[in-house]
Write an enzyme that holds these catalytic residues in place. Structure first.
Site, PDB file in Angstrom:
ATOM      1  N   ASP A  21       0.847  -1.196   0.000  1.00 38.40           N
ATOM      2  CA  ASP A  21       0.000   0.000   0.000  1.00 38.40           C
ATOM      3  C   ASP A  21       0.885   1.249   0.000  1.00 38.40           C
ATOM      4  O   ASP A  21       1.747   1.408   0.863  1.00 38.40           O
ATOM      5  CB  ASP A  21      -0.890  -0.035   1.254  1.00 38.40           C
ATOM      6  CG  ASP A  21      -1.655   1.267   1.462  1.00 38.40           C
ATOM      7  OD1 ASP A  21      -1.919   1.967   0.462  1.00 38.40           O
ATOM      8  OD2 ASP A  21      -1.989   1.561   2.626  1.00 38.40           O
ATOM      9  N   ASP A  25      -4.254   3.698   2.615  1.00 38.56           N
ATOM     10  CA  ASP A  25      -5.669   3.366   2.831  1.00 38.56           C
ATOM     11  C   ASP A  25      -5.840   1.913   3.287  1.00 38.56           C
ATOM     12  O   ASP A  25      -6.971   1.428   3.403  1.00 38.56           O
ATOM     13  CB  ASP A  25      -6.491   3.616   1.561  1.00 38.56           C
ATOM     14  CG  ASP A  25      -6.054   2.750   0.382  1.00 38.56           C
ATOM     15  OD1 ASP A  25      -5.062   1.995   0.518  1.00 38.56           O
ATOM     16  OD2 ASP A  25      -6.703   2.821  -0.680  1.00 38.56           O
ATOM     17  N   ASP A  98      -5.461 -11.280 -14.733  1.00 43.92           N
ATOM     18  CA  ASP A  98      -6.564 -12.191 -14.443  1.00 43.92           C
ATOM     19  C   ASP A  98      -7.792 -11.666 -15.175  1.00 43.92           C
ATOM     20  O   ASP A  98      -8.226 -10.535 -14.945  1.00 43.92           O
ATOM     21  CB  ASP A  98      -6.817 -12.205 -12.932  1.00 43.92           C
ATOM     22  CG  ASP A  98      -7.154 -13.585 -12.414  1.00 43.92           C
ATOM     23  OD1 ASP A  98      -7.834 -14.324 -13.148  1.00 43.92           O
ATOM     24  OD2 ASP A  98      -6.743 -13.918 -11.289  1.00 43.92           O
ATOM     25  N   ASP A 199     -10.104 -16.936 -15.686  1.00 43.52           N
ATOM     26  CA  ASP A 199     -10.726 -17.473 -14.485  1.00 43.52           C
ATOM     27  C   ASP A 199     -11.947 -18.321 -14.811  1.00 43.52           C
ATOM     28  O   ASP A 199     -12.735 -17.973 -15.694  1.00 43.52           O
ATOM     29  CB  ASP A 199     -11.134 -16.302 -13.577  1.00 43.52           C
ATOM     30  CG  ASP A 199     -11.813 -16.754 -12.308  1.00 43.52           C
ATOM     31  OD1 ASP A 199     -11.112 -17.299 -11.437  1.00 43.52           O
ATOM     32  OD2 ASP A 199     -13.036 -16.577 -12.191  1.00 43.52           O
ATOM     33  N   GLU A 258      -7.700 -21.399 -15.906  1.00 43.83           N
ATOM     34  CA  GLU A 258      -7.993 -22.037 -14.629  1.00 43.83           C
ATOM     35  C   GLU A 258      -8.987 -23.164 -14.892  1.00 43.83           C
ATOM     36  O   GLU A 258     -10.148 -22.919 -15.216  1.00 43.83           O
ATOM     37  CB  GLU A 258      -8.584 -21.050 -13.627  1.00 43.83           C
ATOM     38  CG  GLU A 258      -8.791 -21.699 -12.263  1.00 43.83           C
ATOM     39  CD  GLU A 258      -9.810 -20.998 -11.383  1.00 43.83           C
ATOM     40  OE1 GLU A 258      -9.718 -21.149 -10.157  1.00 43.83           O
ATOM     41  OE2 GLU A 258     -10.697 -20.304 -11.929  1.00 43.83           O
ATOM     42  N   HIS A 336      -4.173 -17.661  -4.323  1.00 42.85           N
ATOM     43  CA  HIS A 336      -5.108 -16.819  -3.582  1.00 42.85           C
ATOM     44  C   HIS A 336      -6.364 -17.558  -3.144  1.00 42.85           C
ATOM     45  O   HIS A 336      -7.105 -17.070  -2.283  1.00 42.85           O
ATOM     46  CB  HIS A 336      -5.504 -15.616  -4.439  1.00 42.85           C
ATOM     47  CG  HIS A 336      -6.271 -16.026  -5.668  1.00 42.85           C
ATOM     48  ND1 HIS A 336      -5.690 -16.717  -6.714  1.00 42.85           N
ATOM     49  CD2 HIS A 336      -7.575 -15.865  -6.005  1.00 42.85           C
ATOM     50  CE1 HIS A 336      -6.593 -16.959  -7.641  1.00 42.85           C
ATOM     51  NE2 HIS A 336      -7.745 -16.460  -7.242  1.00 42.85           N
ATOM     52  N   ASP A 337      -6.642 -18.717  -3.742  1.00 40.14           N
ATOM     53  CA  ASP A 337      -7.830 -19.495  -3.400  1.00 40.14           C
ATOM     54  C   ASP A 337      -7.526 -20.667  -2.470  1.00 40.14           C
ATOM     55  O   ASP A 337      -8.416 -21.453  -2.158  1.00 40.14           O
ATOM     56  CB  ASP A 337      -8.473 -20.052  -4.673  1.00 40.14           C
ATOM     57  CG  ASP A 337      -9.395 -19.048  -5.345  1.00 40.14           C
ATOM     58  OD1 ASP A 337      -9.925 -18.171  -4.641  1.00 40.14           O
ATOM     59  OD2 ASP A 337      -9.582 -19.137  -6.572  1.00 40.14           O
TER      60      ASP A 337
END
Length: 562
Positions: A21, A25, A98, A199, A258, A336-337
């Site tokens: 970041d 934020d 993605d 995806d 994917e 990430h999954d």
């Protein structure tokens, strides 16, 4: 197979919300990725894969896109993205995006128009059907719980959604929709990206009969009906058309699909160059755990399991042999999954030994290595104190089921710690400073307490760190063709503790030996003294003997020249 540039690809996956970041934020952004490009380059990777950055209401963390032509404001601007692509190129890094084209957000202009009336020009961009006897058109279950159908009173019809009800599926049977998708891809390719990770691509085609499905696998009142919406023949036709359309724009792009439930036979169909579909696929099938406490009443993705080495060997052997000279698949341990590598498959008592062994095992095989951010420093699953802190759209339905089955809050939280998709999305741990150096304020999701010891800054200056081992490992893969073009042979297949394989190309052979356990094991192989050790995760370089004792989680990379 004819060699392509992407056969040499080593991918670094960045989850932008959690990477770095720069505008205070609590959410990562494109400028944060730009700031860390030198670090990414130093790993030895050459492709950068970004999870979704497009404008989105963030119902599913960016996988619900409302505008494909704009960046989500939390990430930055188109100008930031153009700078990232240019600066990446200066460092020999190609950028892939993605691309979510199975569904959109319900706030996408197409869907807003689609739901207005049955004769709206955009109506057929989505899948609409009448109900039956006051019920949904079919009994199919959504991946996020409940039905795949959501009722819309405006037109008294149901629309189809495989995922959240705020993420309606696109109708790929409509050629006008397909043309719009091609134009979006062209827009980003002309910005200079090198390709896409597509995806949920196996779901583009649905069984157009839309009939009820009989199955023993159910989700409450609805059934898991994957044969009705996964790997259907029309999927290959849709992918091929997309492939042809974008290769007219750039013939050298990389397409990764994917294909979560694909087996090795399907992988060949998707990636065989003659079929002109994908260059590489990501399948979760290779990493299916042997479940320890299976409860048939709970969804499979909420089962806590371990990797059964015997089953893993059989699966990897099948994939390596079936795809040899026919296709290309991803080599990965986490994303990430999924839960993180070290938590799911490693040993947190011996983080360095187990993490480096597992990396060596996976990334010197045949295929495309994909390293998930933080893996290279041994990050573990994010452990938050409250279930609701995880902000996971799949948790609510799971918690309801688990409570109904008598699970305690503590037991449920333990499964969330182990299985939630959010466990791999904690803030990247850059330093032992405030919030792990990720942000000056509290990260959007959280940061692990171990960041004081597990961080990039600490490992940069430690030659024996996980980070520096990854650099050595990836350098070896890039420098030697045997790890890219060589064949693959499993060694000592019945050994319950050792994962060993041989690669061979022209006059060079490689032998990779990995002790999968926390106890020493003896390994025998003919003429071991004739091999040279080029990498060992315990720093050994002495001459080999006929009998090799591998210490706990020890691994060797051996080379022999003819």
């Amino acid at each position: 197979m004819e060699q392509q540039w992407w056969h040499q690809a080593i991918v670094y996956q960045v989850y932008p919300k959690s990477f770095k970041d720069t505008n205070d934020d609590g959410v990562g952004d494109i400028r944060g990725i730009i700031e860390k490009l030198d670090y990414i380059q130093s790993l030895g990777v050459n492709v950068l894969w970004l999870n979704p950055i497009f404008k989105s209401p963030q119902v599913d963390h960016g996988y619900d896109i409302s505008d494909y032509y704009q960046l989500d404001p939390q990430f930055g601007t188109i100008a930031d993205m153009e700078e990232l692509i240019a600066e990446s190129g200066k460092r020999g890094l190609k950028v892939i995006l993605d691309f979510v084209v199975n569904h959109t957000s319900d706030l996408h202009p197409w869907f807003i128009e689609s739901r207005k009336s049955k004769d709206n020009p955009y109506r057929d961009f989505y899948i609409w059907r009448d109900g039956h006897d006051g019920k949904e058109p079919t009994n199919w279950a959504s991946f996020f719980g409940g039905s795949t159908w959501a009722y819309d009173p405006t037109t008294d019809q149901y629309y189809f959604h495989l995922f959240d009800k705020k993420m309606p599926d696109l109708n790929w049977e409509n050629p006008k929709l397909r043309k719009e998708v091609y134009q979006i891809a062209e827009f980003w390719l002309k910005k200079g990206i090198a390709g896409f990770r597509l995806d949920a691509i196996i779901h583009l085609a649905k069984d157009q009969r839309f009939q009820n499905y009989e199955s023993d696998t159910n989700d409450g009142d609805y059934v898991i009906a994957e044969p009705c919406y996964a790997h259907l023949p029309r999927v290959h036709e849709f992918i091929r058309k997309f492939n042809h359309a974008i290769h007219k724009i750039n013939p050298n792009i990389l397409l990764i699909g994917e294909a979560a439930s694909a087996d090795s036979e399907l992988a060949k169909l998707y990636t065989d160059p003659e079929n002109e579909e994908f260059d590489c696929i990501i399948s979760f099938q290779q990493l299916e755990p042997e479940l320890l406490h299976e409860d048939a009443e709970l969804p499979k993705n909420w089962q806590i399991g371990h990797l059964n080495l015997a089953n893993f060997k059989k699966t990897m052997k099948q994939w390596q042999e079936d795809l040899y000279e026919h296709g290309w698949s991803a080599l990965f341990w986490n994303n990430h999954d999924m839960p993180r590598l070290l938590t799911r498959f490693g040993d947190t008592r011996y983080p360095r030994e187990s993490a480096t062994m597992l990396a060596t095992l996976m990334y010197l095989q045949r295929g495309m290595p994909i390293i998930y951010q933080g893996e290279e420093i041994g990050m573990t699953n994010l452990r938050l104190s409250e279930i609701n802190d995880y902000n996971d759209s799949g948790i609510e339905d799971f918690v309801k089921k688990a409570r109904g089955l008598g699970y305690t809050t503590s037991e449920i939280l333990n499964r969330v710690h182990s299985c939630s998709r959010q466990t791999s999305r904690g803030a990247m741990q850059w330093s032992k400073g405030l919030n792990a150096g990720f942000s000056t304020i509290k990260p959007w999701l959280g940061v692990n307490d171990d960041y004081l010891k597990v961080n990039v800054e600490e490992q940069e200056n430690n030659p024996e760190s996980i980070l520096n081992y990854y650099r050595d490992l990836l350098r070896i893969r890039l420098e030697r063709k045997v790890f890219v073009e060589g064949n693959w042979e499993l060694i000592d297949e019945e050994n319950p503790s050792i994962y060993a394989y041989k690669r061979h190309y022209n006059d060079q052979s490689a032998l990779v030996l990995c002790n999968f356990t926390n106890k020493p094991h003896v390994f025998h192989y003919p003429n071991l003294p004739s091999w040279n050790c080029i990498l060992n995760n315990k720093g050994k370089r002495e001459r080999l003997h006929e009998q090799l004792v591998l210490e706990r989680y020890e691994c060797y990379v051996l080379i022999k020249e003819k």
